[in-house]
Scaffold this motif. Sequence first.
Motif, PDB file in Angstrom:
ATOM      1  N   ARG A  20       0.817  -1.209   0.000  1.00  0.00           N
ATOM      2  CA  ARG A  20       0.000   0.000   0.000  1.00  0.00           C
ATOM      3  C   ARG A  20       0.849   1.258   0.000  1.00  0.00           C
ATOM      4  NH1 ARG A  20      -5.171  -0.033   3.892  1.00  0.00           N
ATOM      5  NH2 ARG A  20      -6.552   0.555   2.213  1.00  0.00           N
ATOM      6  N   SER A  21       1.906   1.243   0.763  1.00  0.00           N
ATOM      7  CA  SER A  21       2.765   2.408   0.850  1.00  0.00           C
ATOM      8  C   SER A  21       3.526   2.627  -0.455  1.00  0.00           C
ATOM      9  CB  SER A  21       3.662   2.274   2.060  1.00  0.00           C
ATOM     10  OG  SER A  21       4.981   2.250   1.792  1.00  0.00           O
ATOM     11  N   ILE A  22       3.896   1.569  -1.145  1.00  0.00           N
ATOM     12  CA  ILE A  22       4.558   1.701  -2.449  1.00  0.00           C
ATOM     13  C   ILE A  22       3.590   2.296  -3.462  1.00  0.00           C
ATOM     14  CG2 ILE A  22       5.582   0.431  -4.380  1.00  0.00           C
ATOM     15  CD1 ILE A  22       6.759  -1.500  -2.333  1.00  0.00           C
ATOM     16  N   LYS A  23       2.341   1.826  -3.456  1.00  0.00           N
ATOM     17  CA  LYS A  23       1.328   2.349  -4.380  1.00  0.00           C
ATOM     18  C   LYS A  23       1.046   3.819  -4.087  1.00  0.00           C
ATOM     19  CE  LYS A  23      -1.111  -1.902  -5.434  1.00  0.00           C
ATOM     20  NZ  LYS A  23      -2.377  -2.625  -5.336  1.00  0.00           N
ATOM     21  N   SER A  24       0.970   4.192  -2.812  1.00  0.00           N
ATOM     22  CA  SER A  24       0.694   5.594  -2.473  1.00  0.00           C
ATOM     23  C   SER A  24       1.879   6.479  -2.849  1.00  0.00           C
ATOM     24  CB  SER A  24       0.339   5.747  -0.999  1.00  0.00           C
ATOM     25  OG  SER A  24       1.446   5.470  -0.182  1.00  0.00           O
ATOM     26  N   THR A  25       3.113   5.970  -2.720  1.00  0.00           N
ATOM     27  CA  THR A  25       4.295   6.722  -3.127  1.00  0.00           C
ATOM     28  C   THR A  25       4.287   6.937  -4.636  1.00  0.00           C
ATOM     29  OG1 THR A  25       5.545   5.734  -1.309  1.00  0.00           O
ATOM     30  CG2 THR A  25       6.810   6.794  -3.053  1.00  0.00           C
ATOM     31  N   LYS A  26       3.929   5.906  -5.401  1.00  0.00           N
ATOM     32  CA  LYS A  26       3.846   6.038  -6.860  1.00  0.00           C
ATOM     33  C   LYS A  26       2.743   7.020  -7.246  1.00  0.00           C
ATOM     34  CE  LYS A  26       5.658   1.548  -8.274  1.00  0.00           C
ATOM     35  NZ  LYS A  26       5.351   0.291  -8.969  1.00  0.00           N
ATOM     36  N   CYS A  27       1.646   6.958  -6.525  1.00  0.00           N
ATOM     37  CA  CYS A  27       0.536   7.859  -6.804  1.00  0.00           C
ATOM     38  C   CYS A  27       0.946   9.315  -6.548  1.00  0.00           C
ATOM     39  CB  CYS A  27      -0.660   7.485  -5.936  1.00  0.00           C
ATOM     40  SG  CYS A  27      -2.136   8.440  -6.301  1.00  0.00           S
ATOM     41  N   VAL A  28       1.628   9.555  -5.434  1.00  0.00           N
ATOM     42  CA  VAL A  28       2.105  10.902  -5.111  1.00  0.00           C
ATOM     43  C   VAL A  28       3.095  11.376  -6.171  1.00  0.00           C
ATOM     44  CG1 VAL A  28       3.466  12.248  -3.458  1.00  0.00           C
ATOM     45  CG2 VAL A  28       1.683  10.712  -2.638  1.00  0.00           C
ATOM     46  N   THR A  29       3.972  10.487  -6.622  1.00  0.00           N
ATOM     47  CA  THR A  29       4.950  10.824  -7.665  1.00  0.00           C
ATOM     48  C   THR A  29       4.240  11.212  -8.957  1.00  0.00           C
ATOM     49  OG1 THR A  29       6.510   9.265  -6.692  1.00  0.00           O
ATOM     50  CG2 THR A  29       6.965  10.004  -8.924  1.00  0.00           C
ATOM     51  N   HIS A  30       3.198  10.480  -9.327  1.00  0.00           N
ATOM     52  CA  HIS A  30       2.444  10.792 -10.547  1.00  0.00           C
ATOM     53  C   HIS A  30       1.723  12.130 -10.421  1.00  0.00           C
ATOM     54  CE1 HIS A  30       3.293   7.141 -12.689  1.00  0.00           C
ATOM     55  NE2 HIS A  30       2.842   6.370 -11.697  1.00  0.00           N
ATOM     56  N   VAL A  31       1.189  12.403  -9.251  1.00  0.00           N
ATOM     57  CA  VAL A  31       0.502  13.677  -9.031  1.00  0.00           C
ATOM     58  C   VAL A  31       1.497  14.835  -9.123  1.00  0.00           C
ATOM     59  CG1 VAL A  31      -0.732  15.069  -7.317  1.00  0.00           C
ATOM     60  CG2 VAL A  31      -1.380  12.692  -7.679  1.00  0.00           C
ATOM     61  N   ILE A  32       2.656  14.657  -8.528  1.00  0.00           N
ATOM     62  CA  ILE A  32       3.690  15.701  -8.592  1.00  0.00           C
ATOM     63  C   ILE A  32       4.118  15.924 -10.050  1.00  0.00           C
ATOM     64  CG2 ILE A  32       6.081  16.256  -7.991  1.00  0.00           C
ATOM     65  CD1 ILE A  32       5.544  14.946  -5.258  1.00  0.00           C
TER      66      ILE A  32
END
Length: 169
Positions: free
Chosen positions: A4-16
């Motif tokens: 979950r934390s890896i997916k949320s990190t990727k999601c934050v990276t995509h948003v940035i």
Amino acid sequence: MSGRSIKSTKCVTHVIKLILCIVILFCGAVIGIHLSQKLTRRRDVLTEFEVLFHRALIRIEYNAGDLCEVFSDNFAGFPFEHTIPFDIQWQRLIDSFSYVLSKDDVGMLRSFTKDLGAADVDSQRQHITLFGELLKEHICEAQDDIQKKAKMYRIIPLSVGMVISLMVI
């Protein structure tokens, strides 16, 4: 690290990255608009100088005073003073528009004061009329630049922004 934390990190990276791409595109669009408006501003300033010369001709015709009085009612609100030589003040007025005008425009407008005020009224009218005609040529050139370059100035920075955005993604 959990999935979950890896997916949320990727999601934050995509948003940035998405926000960065939007900012880059916005900056490219603003730069393009600024460059194209500079072309329009040049034409507008030259047109205002043409109107100023026309008014000066009328005032000289009716003996409205010296050069400081003749040119004091100008579009820039530049106050010409009697205590400072007119040509020095004219150079200051032209310098205040040098960021908008081309080098040729500035050179032509700076040379306006040469021989102005040194002859009779007829010679002054002819001098101002000559520079009015030169201004018309510069205005036509500025209009041509608007027609040829304005769209390009808006498109190229935006296109560069798109390319950079694609590289970021």
